[in-house]
Design an enzyme around this catalytic site. Structure first.
Site, PDB file in Angstrom:
ATOM      1  N   HIS A 196      32.966  56.925  29.554  1.00 45.93           N
ATOM      2  CA  HIS A 196      33.891  57.596  29.015  1.00 45.93           C
ATOM      3  C   HIS A 196      34.566  58.339  30.003  1.00 45.93           C
ATOM      4  O   HIS A 196      35.795  58.906  29.688  1.00 45.93           O
ATOM      5  CB  HIS A 196      33.199  58.457  27.939  1.00 45.93           C
ATOM      6  CG  HIS A 196      33.092  57.558  26.384  1.00 45.93           C
ATOM      7  ND1 HIS A 196      32.142  57.758  25.646  1.00 45.93           N
ATOM      8  CD2 HIS A 196      33.994  56.463  26.223  1.00 45.93           C
ATOM      9  CE1 HIS A 196      32.515  56.743  24.735  1.00 45.93           C
ATOM     10  NE2 HIS A 196      33.561  56.025  24.998  1.00 45.93           N
ATOM     11  N   GLU A 438      36.086  28.898  29.000  1.00 49.71           N
ATOM     12  CA  GLU A 438      35.217  29.554  29.840  1.00 49.71           C
ATOM     13  C   GLU A 438      33.885  28.871  30.430  1.00 49.71           C
ATOM     14  O   GLU A 438      33.135  29.632  30.905  1.00 49.71           O
ATOM     15  CB  GLU A 438      34.747  31.134  29.231  1.00 49.71           C
ATOM     16  CG  GLU A 438      34.576  31.378  27.910  1.00 49.71           C
ATOM     17  CD  GLU A 438      34.286  32.692  27.498  1.00 49.71           C
ATOM     18  OE1 GLU A 438      34.447  33.673  28.387  1.00 49.71           O
ATOM     19  OE2 GLU A 438      33.827  32.870  26.382  1.00 49.71           O
ATOM     20  N   ASP A 462      33.679  34.550  32.967  1.00 50.93           N
ATOM     21  CA  ASP A 462      32.812  33.364  32.667  1.00 50.93           C
ATOM     22  C   ASP A 462      32.847  31.913  33.173  1.00 50.93           C
ATOM     23  O   ASP A 462      31.959  31.602  33.878  1.00 50.93           O
ATOM     24  CB  ASP A 462      32.341  33.061  31.263  1.00 50.93           C
ATOM     25  CG  ASP A 462      31.575  34.442  30.682  1.00 50.93           C
ATOM     26  OD1 ASP A 462      30.668  34.628  31.231  1.00 50.93           O
ATOM     27  OD2 ASP A 462      32.060  35.076  29.685  1.00 50.93           O
ATOM     28  N   CYS A 509      42.834  35.765  29.605  1.00 51.46           N
ATOM     29  CA  CYS A 509      42.562  37.044  29.501  1.00 51.46           C
ATOM     30  C   CYS A 509      41.269  37.857  30.395  1.00 51.46           C
ATOM     31  O   CYS A 509      40.867  38.901  30.174  1.00 51.46           O
ATOM     32  CB  CYS A 509      42.068  37.131  28.013  1.00 51.46           C
ATOM     33  SG  CYS A 509      40.528  36.059  27.289  1.00 51.46           S
TER      34      CYS A 509
HETATM   35  C1  PEP Z   1      35.953  36.208  30.266  1.00 43.85           C
HETATM   36  O1  PEP Z   1      34.816  35.647  30.336  1.00 43.85           O
HETATM   37  O2  PEP Z   1      36.609  35.999  31.275  1.00 43.85           O
HETATM   38  C2  PEP Z   1      36.338  37.126  29.252  1.00 43.85           C
HETATM   39  C3  PEP Z   1      37.510  37.528  29.203  1.00 43.85           C
HETATM   40  O3  PEP Z   1      35.292  37.356  28.469  1.00 43.85           O
HETATM   41  P1  PEP Z   1      34.205  38.625  28.748  1.00 43.85           P
HETATM   42  O4  PEP Z   1      34.486  39.288  29.843  1.00 43.85           O
HETATM   43  O5  PEP Z   1      34.066  39.528  27.499  1.00 43.85           O
HETATM   44  O6  PEP Z   1      32.862  37.527  28.876  1.00 43.85           O
HETATM   45 MG    MG Z   2      33.616  35.486  28.691  1.00 42.27          MG
END
Ligand code: PEP
Ligand code: MG
Length: 587
Positions: A196, A438, A462, A509
């Site tokens: 935070h 992933e 991942d 993402c």
């Molecule tokens: C990823 O695995 O790239 C992802 C965006 O999900 P997280 O980081 O939440 O596992």
């Molecule tokens: Mg992930």
């Protein structure tokens, strides 16, 4: 007279970008370190409980006072609200009172024990974001303890000169007293990027380095220090040369930031007219404001785990719906991609709900968990479909590793819609459905999965972990965690090609999407949308505007001939180095 001191470089975590140079001001908390245990006579127990309740009430009044004075648009107001809620939490407040009564002990000892047990639960978690939520409990408990013991309070508001704060840790209540006229930046021994303290520093937009471990034992009041929030470096007793160098870097960075933030709202359009959506990743609903202020085109990943955390039950449908609706309404008409629950693996929740697994990253995680707990999944799916009626929602299923899982998830979504129809509740079923790509099996089966979704979202965090067999949280192998590994690049190309052939969209993402020097590659591959930490959005938009997509498409052919991550990186640098920022915050 010049002090006889040597320049010292301390390395921490870059929590909030920017550079500041100034005198150190130590913020020390006193009086709450030593806690004694003593017995309370049975007839004095009500008095002891009362003493505890008064300390909690005082903490609540203090927080309310600060909240009243905080400008509403500041992101950290929600953190103070979280602290207010924690003051009433069963696991903290309720458990302390229970312990005083059951064990006939003093309130301080009960509080110390309860907090230490809660901290142990948090410590077992490997996800840095979730792990750092333990800081909230500790900070709330510190406040109650201070009021119980009548200890001295840190008075940041009383600081009279322009300084850089140096603290072991700072509570949200303390940081919200920061007067931007007086405080240039801050550094702490504790905390990580997702703490935070880091979130608040970013919302105040002042440079901060956290997790320095030894700052308070090395730095004294009035020492001259340089804080480089871009790289996570603090320099104590800088030489004349270092000072000149950092003055220059500071000016360059400030000019750069002013320009990119000004341009941040404008669309990310390449020099040959290709428009890319640049979206924000959020964990907390309140982060939606950061996405807007940095010019995000929507939410590309809403990680929903946070609401399931730090409790012994599951949040109900209405509670989930309220949070999702808030985000969706604020963002409308821009899209909000709600990812269904991705717990376990590196996002363990707590011991009561979940069982121990020898190999959690390969265990009952994410969609596997949800399909095994249909009621938990159903509550979330219904909440998402209800929130969809208030704006532009997409749903995203995490950790898909088989076609069967995706079919099952879709079937559950249909059932959720049918049950809402029966209940006569407003909802929207016609939303875009996506699968996270992933897991390597999902890459190989992408053509089959594409039949069941409207988009793919590549989770490189991942994907790299599972494809290269590199534990994403293990610092021993962190140097091998290479997004530019040729195996990863080939996988990305395959997914992008399959998406195009099947006429569906492909987004990214994972962290790879928020790193400027990956952008020429991602554009060349034909990724349609990138989602990242909100602060990184203006930088990535700037890089996209400087690129020609047609050129990146030819460039990708050369990248695919590289046999190592290093040579791929060198090639990107040699070709695009001049347009990539030297202020790479997300690295
Ligand atoms: C990823 O695995 O790239 C992802 C965006 O999900 P997280 O980081 O939440 O596992
Ligand atoms: Mg992930």
């Amino acid at each position: 007279m010049k002090k006889d001191t040597k320049e010292i470089i301390l390395k921490g975590i870059n929590a909030s970008p920017g550079i500041c140079i100034g005198k150190a001001y130590r913020v020390d908390r006193e009086g709450v370190e030593v806690v004694e245990k003593y017995q309370i006579q049975a007839h004095d127990l009500p008095k002891e409980v009362n003493r505890f309740e008064s300390a909690v009430k005082k903490s609540r009044d203090e927080l309310l006072g600060i909240l009243e004075k905080s400008p509403e648009e500041l992101q950290h107001a929600h953190i103070l609200e979280t602290h207010l809620a924690l003051l009433k939490d069963k696991m903290l407040y309720g458990r302390c009172i229970e312990m005083i009564k059951q064990e006939n002990i003093n309130a301080e000892w009960a509080l110390k024990t309860v907090v230490s047990n809660l901290k142990d639960i948090f410590e077992t978690m490997t996800d840095p974001y979730l792990k750092e939520r333990s800081a909230d409990v500790v900070q709330v408990a510190d406040n109650i303890m201070r009021n119980l013991m009548g200890a001295e309070k840190v008075n940041i508001a009383a600081i009279k000169k322009r300084v850089i704060l140096v603290a072991h840790d700072l509570t949200p209540a303390e940081t919200s007293q920061i007067n931007l006229e007086r405080v240039k930046g801050f550094i702490t021994d504790r905390g990580g990027k997702a703490s935070h303290t880091g979130i608040i520093a970013r919302s105040l937009e002042i440079p901060a380095v956290v997790g320095l471990k030894t700052a308070t034992s090395t730095i004294h009041n009035d020492d001259l220090i340089i804080v480089d929030g871009n790289t996570g470096i603090v320099i104590l007793h800088p030489t004349e040369d270092t000072l000149v160098q950092y003055e220059e870097r500071k000016i360059n960075y400030e000019e750069y930031k002013a320009v990119i933030t000004r341009e941040g709202k404008a669309p990310a359009e390449s020099t040959d007219g290709v428009r890319l959506a640049v979206m924000g990743n959020i964990e907390l609903p309140e982060e939606v404001f950061a996405v807007i202020s940095y010019g995000g085109d929507g939410i590309g990943l809403y990680r929903t785990e946070f609401q399931y955390f730090n409790r012994n039950d599951f949040p109900g449908e209405d509670e989930l719906f309220d949070k999702y609706k808030d985000v969706v309404e604020v963002m409308a008409p821009k899209p909000v991609t709600i990812r269904t629950l991705d717990i376990n693996g590196d996002k363990a929740v707590n011991n009561r709900i979940l069982s121990e697994e020898a190999n959690p990253a390969l265990g009952l995680r994410a969609i596997r968990y949800c399909l095994k707990k249909p009621q938990v999944f159903m509550d979330q799916l219904r909440a998402i479909l209800r929130a969809a009626a208030f704006g532009n929602v997409r749903i995203l299923f995490p950790m898909i590793s088989t076609y069967f899982e995706l079919c099952e998830a879709n079937r559950m979504l249909d059932r959720a819609a049918e049950s809402l129809e029966k209940d006569g509740l407003p909802y929207k079923r016609d939303i875009q459905i996506g699968a996270m790509i992933e897991v390597p099996s999902a890459v190989i089966m992408a053509d089959v999965l594409a039949q069941k979704v409207d988009f793919f979202s590549i989770g490189t965090n991942d994907l790299i972990q599972y494809a290269l067999a590199i534990d994403r949280g293990n610092e021993q192998v962190a140097h091998l965690f290479q997004p530019l590994d040729p195996a990863i690049i080939r996988m990305l190309k395959h997914v992008a090609d399959v998406a195009r052939e099947n006429d569906i969209k492909v987004f990214m993402c994972g962290e790879m999407a928020g790193t400027p020097y990956h952008i020429p590659l991602l554009l060349g591959l034909g990724i349609d949308e990138l989602s990242m930490n909100p602060q990184t959005i203006p930088d990535i938009k700037r890089v996209i505007r400087a690129l020609n997509v047609a050129d990146t498409r030819s460039f990708i052919k050369e990248v695919l001939t590289q046999t190592t991550a290093r040579s791929a990186f060198k090639l990107i640098k040699a070709t695009y180095g001049s347009i990539l920022s030297e202020h790479v915050y997300s690295e």
